[in-house]
Design a protein around this motif. Structure first.
Motif, PDB file in Angstrom:
ATOM      1  N   GLN A   1       0.875  -1.019   0.119  1.00 54.29           N
ATOM      2  CA  GLN A   1       0.273  -0.178  -0.012  1.00 54.29           C
ATOM      3  C   GLN A   1       0.923   1.371   0.076  1.00 54.29           C
ATOM      4  OE1 GLN A   1      -3.398  -0.473  -0.636  1.00 54.29           O
ATOM      5  NE2 GLN A   1      -2.635  -2.728  -0.533  1.00 54.29           N
ATOM      6  N   LYS A   2       1.858   1.361   0.791  1.00 52.59           N
ATOM      7  CA  LYS A   2       2.860   2.572   0.862  1.00 52.59           C
ATOM      8  C   LYS A   2       3.580   2.440  -0.555  1.00 52.59           C
ATOM      9  CE  LYS A   2       4.047   1.911   5.626  1.00 52.59           C
ATOM     10  NZ  LYS A   2       4.898   1.572   6.673  1.00 52.59           N
ATOM     11  N   GLN A   3       3.882   1.314  -1.166  1.00 52.20           N
ATOM     12  CA  GLN A   3       4.479   1.221  -2.390  1.00 52.20           C
ATOM     13  C   GLN A   3       3.666   2.030  -3.472  1.00 52.20           C
ATOM     14  OE1 GLN A   3       8.060  -0.022  -2.843  1.00 52.20           O
ATOM     15  NE2 GLN A   3       7.547   1.804  -4.107  1.00 52.20           N
ATOM     16  N   HIS A   4       2.207   1.711  -3.540  1.00 51.66           N
ATOM     17  CA  HIS A   4       1.526   2.142  -4.306  1.00 51.66           C
ATOM     18  C   HIS A   4       1.452   3.586  -4.315  1.00 51.66           C
ATOM     19  CE1 HIS A   4      -1.858   1.636  -7.116  1.00 51.66           C
ATOM     20  NE2 HIS A   4      -2.506   2.615  -6.548  1.00 51.66           N
ATOM     21  N   GLU A   5       1.619   4.140  -3.223  1.00 50.64           N
ATOM     22  CA  GLU A   5       1.513   5.861  -3.006  1.00 50.64           C
ATOM     23  C   GLU A   5       2.736   6.319  -3.845  1.00 50.64           C
ATOM     24  OE1 GLU A   5      -0.985   7.621  -2.027  1.00 50.64           O
ATOM     25  OE2 GLU A   5      -2.070   5.669  -1.882  1.00 50.64           O
TER      26      GLU A   5
ATOM     27  N   ARG B   1      10.547   0.173  -1.881  1.00 50.78           N
ATOM     28  CA  ARG B   1      11.472   1.197  -2.539  1.00 50.78           C
ATOM     29  C   ARG B   1      10.955   2.412  -2.452  1.00 50.78           C
ATOM     30  NH1 ARG B   1      13.770  -3.137  -2.380  1.00 50.78           N
ATOM     31  NH2 ARG B   1      15.489  -3.887  -3.715  1.00 50.78           N
ATOM     32  N   ASN B   2      11.877   3.648  -1.959  1.00 54.98           N
ATOM     33  CA  ASN B   2      11.495   5.084  -2.159  1.00 54.98           C
ATOM     34  C   ASN B   2      11.393   5.408  -3.521  1.00 54.98           C
ATOM     35  OD1 ASN B   2      14.035   6.144  -2.577  1.00 54.98           O
ATOM     36  ND2 ASN B   2      14.427   5.850  -0.520  1.00 54.98           N
TER      37      ASN B   2
ATOM     38  N   LEU C   1       5.348   8.723  -9.586  1.00 58.09           N
ATOM     39  CA  LEU C   1       6.342   8.689 -10.791  1.00 58.09           C
ATOM     40  C   LEU C   1       5.329   8.547 -12.005  1.00 58.09           C
ATOM     41  CD1 LEU C   1       8.582   6.359  -9.274  1.00 58.09           C
ATOM     42  CD2 LEU C   1       9.068   8.752  -9.555  1.00 58.09           C
ATOM     43  N   PRO C   2       4.406   9.503 -12.362  1.00 56.75           N
ATOM     44  CA  PRO C   2       3.630   9.304 -13.654  1.00 56.75           C
ATOM     45  C   PRO C   2       3.958   9.198 -14.967  1.00 56.75           C
ATOM     46  CG  PRO C   2       3.759  11.769 -13.223  1.00 56.75           C
ATOM     47  CD  PRO C   2       4.636  10.821 -11.994  1.00 56.75           C
TER      48      PRO C   2
ATOM     49  N   ASN D   1      16.509   5.321  -9.534  1.00 58.14           N
ATOM     50  CA  ASN D   1      17.998   4.726  -9.879  1.00 58.14           C
ATOM     51  C   ASN D   1      17.825   3.728 -10.327  1.00 58.14           C
ATOM     52  OD1 ASN D   1      19.078   7.166  -9.008  1.00 58.14           O
ATOM     53  ND2 ASN D   1      19.287   6.640  -6.936  1.00 58.14           N
ATOM     54  N   THR D   2      17.132   2.424  -9.997  1.00 57.32           N
ATOM     55  CA  THR D   2      17.306   1.213 -10.682  1.00 57.32           C
ATOM     56  C   THR D   2      16.622   1.189 -12.062  1.00 57.32           C
ATOM     57  OG1 THR D   2      17.055   0.296  -8.622  1.00 57.32           O
ATOM     58  CG2 THR D   2      16.552  -1.182 -10.355  1.00 57.32           C
ATOM     59  N   ILE D   3      15.641   2.000 -12.328  1.00 58.75           N
ATOM     60  CA  ILE D   3      14.957   1.843 -13.699  1.00 58.75           C
ATOM     61  C   ILE D   3      15.757   2.596 -14.549  1.00 58.75           C
ATOM     62  CG2 ILE D   3      13.059   2.775 -14.691  1.00 58.75           C
ATOM     63  CD1 ILE D   3      11.280   2.611 -12.278  1.00 58.75           C
ATOM     64  N   THR D   4      16.477   3.551 -14.431  1.00 69.47           N
ATOM     65  CA  THR D   4      17.015   4.410 -15.307  1.00 69.47           C
ATOM     66  C   THR D   4      18.246   3.757 -15.864  1.00 69.47           C
ATOM     67  OG1 THR D   4      18.310   5.682 -13.467  1.00 69.47           O
ATOM     68  CG2 THR D   4      16.581   6.643 -14.627  1.00 69.47           C
TER      69      THR D   4
END
Length: 98
Positions: free
Chosen positions: A32-36, A85-86, A41-42, A92-95
């Motif tokens: 739930q926190k991750q969903h927020e 993950r914040n 990150l739209p 950082n991981t995605i990029t």
């Protein structure tokens, strides 16, 4: 952007480009926190898979905990990781795969 995925639409949705899928459940507080965080990150495409409703996909991808992320590029798995993950760690991981 957050898109709901299931066994009927996943192949079509992840076949092109950089995609991040996340396995989560409604009862998982970290999910739930991750969903927020995902909402912050739209510009990133996230495919959300409900682990309670998609056990076949959980088995297919070897999901053992929530939340679990899988980054794919053109349908090929690049990395998989679990845990909250914040937004900075996530970006950082995605990029790395752009």
């Amino acid at each position: 952007m957050i898109v709901e995925l299931n066994k009927d639409n996943i192949k079509e949705k992840i076949k092109d480009g950089l995609k991040v899928i996340i396995f989560a459940t409604k009862w998982c507080s970290y999910c739930q926190k991750q969903h927020e965080v995902l909402k912050e990150l739209p510009d990133v495409w996230f495919g959300l898979i409900d682990g309670d409703k998609n056990t076949e996909l959980m088995n297919q991808y070897g999901i053992m905990s929530f939340p679990t992320f899988i980054i794919l590029k053109d349908g090929e798995i690049k990395t998989k990781f679990s845990g909250f993950r914040n937004k900075f760690d996530l970006m950082n991981t995605i990029t790395k795969y752009l």
